[in-house]
Design an enzyme around this catalytic site. Structure first.
Site, PDB file in Angstrom:
ATOM      1  N   PHE A  74       0.797  -1.226   0.000  1.00 53.02           N
ATOM      2  CA  PHE A  74       0.000   0.000   0.000  1.00 53.02           C
ATOM      3  C   PHE A  74       0.835   1.284   0.000  1.00 53.02           C
ATOM      4  O   PHE A  74       0.442   2.290   0.616  1.00 53.02           O
ATOM      5  CB  PHE A  74      -0.989   0.000   1.178  1.00 53.02           C
ATOM      6  N   CYS A  75       1.996   1.255  -0.651  1.00 53.27           N
ATOM      7  CA  CYS A  75       2.869   2.448  -0.706  1.00 53.27           C
ATOM      8  C   CYS A  75       3.150   2.988   0.692  1.00 53.27           C
ATOM      9  O   CYS A  75       3.170   4.218   0.911  1.00 53.27           O
ATOM     10  CB  CYS A  75       2.255   3.550  -1.570  1.00 53.27           C
ATOM     11  N   ALA A  76       3.314   2.084   1.637  1.00 50.75           N
ATOM     12  CA  ALA A  76       3.628   2.502   3.010  1.00 50.75           C
ATOM     13  C   ALA A  76       4.545   1.425   3.603  1.00 50.75           C
ATOM     14  O   ALA A  76       4.214   0.803   4.617  1.00 50.75           O
ATOM     15  CB  ALA A  76       2.347   2.662   3.825  1.00 50.75           C
TER      16      ALA A  76
END
Ligand SMILES: Cc1ncc(COP(=O)(O)O)c(C=O)c1O
Length: 453
Positions: A375-377
């Protein structure tokens, strides 16, 4: 009033009509089913109202800030009125500037490019990469993941107290996590920032679609969000807030629209006078449909009433969380714990399952669209999973044996257009997959887990 008491006190409204609500998709096991779009946190479907407004305007489309013709004038008015509508939606201060950008990522990169010299930046490692990464050229301090909202404020206080008190400083924080859906204590973080002479920018990409956001009430200096997460998927985003840093900076893009006057110098070069309004950072032909669609979504959400929208969403969150809690193999990811207020974004892992495999089976066998991965985290996922995360495991086999740590996760997310049936189908599908297993076989193709057909 807490979010859960709002839910209890307010009648649950019907979902708002969104595009694609009747779209059917084929199931790998045969037949078709209405698509359950449960990936709102990535991109929400367009509100029908937004689509209708855009369609009604489309024949009148014309150039903005350029043409002398009637449709150019009309389009310019529409664009500038959209700016006012969004400023009202965000409850901006009278002297704030609102810049239309392409997205939250674009907005935060714009602000990063406008930081004063020697600015110190403070950002939690838990941020989406769009909030985490644009500050690399500044003196950036990454703060460790807090485990309570109070600890977030304390951690920030300590970091700011230790900073060089002379220079400018900026804190960047998300309003609602794109992984856990948990709300961050924005007002308290803003107070802490200001007490130490720092400014704060709020990444409202996941907050604005779910909650009313007041720049003045939260006392944030800037706010950024994306149209495509706010039911307005026409390529625009927003950065709004204090004008001074923005106007002292070079234009984000050099070009027409940003420049007031351009003249040749004696030495053969070119002199430019840049605008000192929002236009300074809006070079090129503006995306009038993008801006208009965001304004339309702001009006639609305001008219529907956030009280009822929040109540409806909390009712859905309750259904999903209760359903997942009944499946012992499922572990919901959380930084702040069960009681933390949250929006309709829930990530989880399933013991013994590869997340990509699980998400592929939800899609292929139940017509449910969720997201799997990191999740781009990435730093946040490392903290939540307690292991070094990976974007993909080999599909078909669990990436971690039962009882071992997962390497990535599954995210379900929903909002104003989600009917109860979608989350009920999702909970039933999770239960069935865990107890009975997938009905089909899957393999990895181009890095994605897909049904072997
Ligand atoms: C919290 C958060 N911030 C920023 C972004 C980036 O948004 P965009 O891809 O629209 O630029 C996202 C996207 O998922 C997000 O969830």
């Amino acid at each position: 009033m807490s979010v859960s008491t709002v839910a209890a006190a307010t009648t649950i409204c019907a979902p708002l009509p969104v595009l694609g609500r009747d779209v059917t998709v084929p199931l790998v096991t045969g037949g078709e089913v209405t698509y359950a779009a449960l990936d709102y946190a990535a991109s929400a479907p367009a509100l029908q109202r937004v689509w209708d407004d855009v369609a009604a305007y489309a024949p009148y489309y014309g150039s903005v800030h350029r043409g002398a013709g009637y449709l150019s004038q009309l389009s310019t008015d529409l664009f500038e009125n959209a700016r006012k509508t969004v400023e009202e939606f965000l409850d901006c201060r009278p002297d704030d500037q609102l810049i239309f950008t392409r997205s939250t990522t674009d907005s935060l990169n714009l602000l990063a490019a406008a930081l004063p010299a020697d600015c110190q930046v403070f950002v939690f490692e838990t941020e989406h990469h769009a909030s985490l990464l644009p500050w690399q050229d500044a003196r950036v301090t990454y703060l460790n993941a807090p485990r309570t909202p109070g600890q977030a404020v304390e951690t920030l206080e300590q970091a700011l107290a230790a900073r060089d008190p002379q220079g400018p400083a900026l804190v960047c924080v998300t309003g609602a996590s794109n992984v856990t859906g948990e709300l961050w204590p924005v007002r308290q973080l803003a107070a802490a920032a200001h007490a130490h002479g720092a400014r704060i920018v709020l990444d409202a990409a996941q907050l604005a679609p779910h909650h009313p956001v007041s720049v003045q009430d939260l006392d944030v200096d800037w706010i950024a969000f994306s149209g495509h997460k706010l039911y307005a998927p026409f390529g625009s985003g927003v950065l709004a807030g204090r004008a001074d840093w923005l106007q002292a900076a070079d234009p984000y893009l050099a070009g027409g629209g940003a420049s007031r006057k351009v003249s040749r110098r004696e030495d053969g070069g070119v002199d430019v006078e840049w605008h000192d309004s929002a236009a300074r950072h809006e070079a090129g032909s503006p995306n009038v449909i993008g801006a208009y669609s965001i304004a339309s979504a702001c009006k639609a959400l305001t008219e529907a009433g956030f009280d009822t929208l929040v109540a409806r969403e909390q009712h859905l969150i309750e259904k999903v969380r209760t359903g997942l809690a009944e499946v012992p193999e499922v572990k919901v990811l959380s930084l702040f714990g069960d009681d933390a207020p949250r929006v309709g974004v829930i990530s989880f892992v399933v013991d013994g399952w590869n997340s990509s495999h699980f998400a592929a089976a939800l899609s292929a066998e139940y017509g449910i669209g969720v997201r799997d991965g990191l999740f781009c985290a990435h730093p946040l996922l490392r903290t939540l999973l307690g292991t070094d995360p990976q974007t993909q495991g080999e599909c078909g086999a669990p990436e971690a044996a039962p009882g071992e740590k997962s390497l990535n996760a599954i995210r379900v997310s929903f909002g104003a257009g989600t009917p109860d049936e979608h989350v009920e189908r999702f909970v039933g599908a999770v239960r069935e997959l865990v107890t009975k297993g997938a009905k089909w076989t899957y393999h990895t193709e181009n890095g994605r887990c897909v049904p072997a057909v």
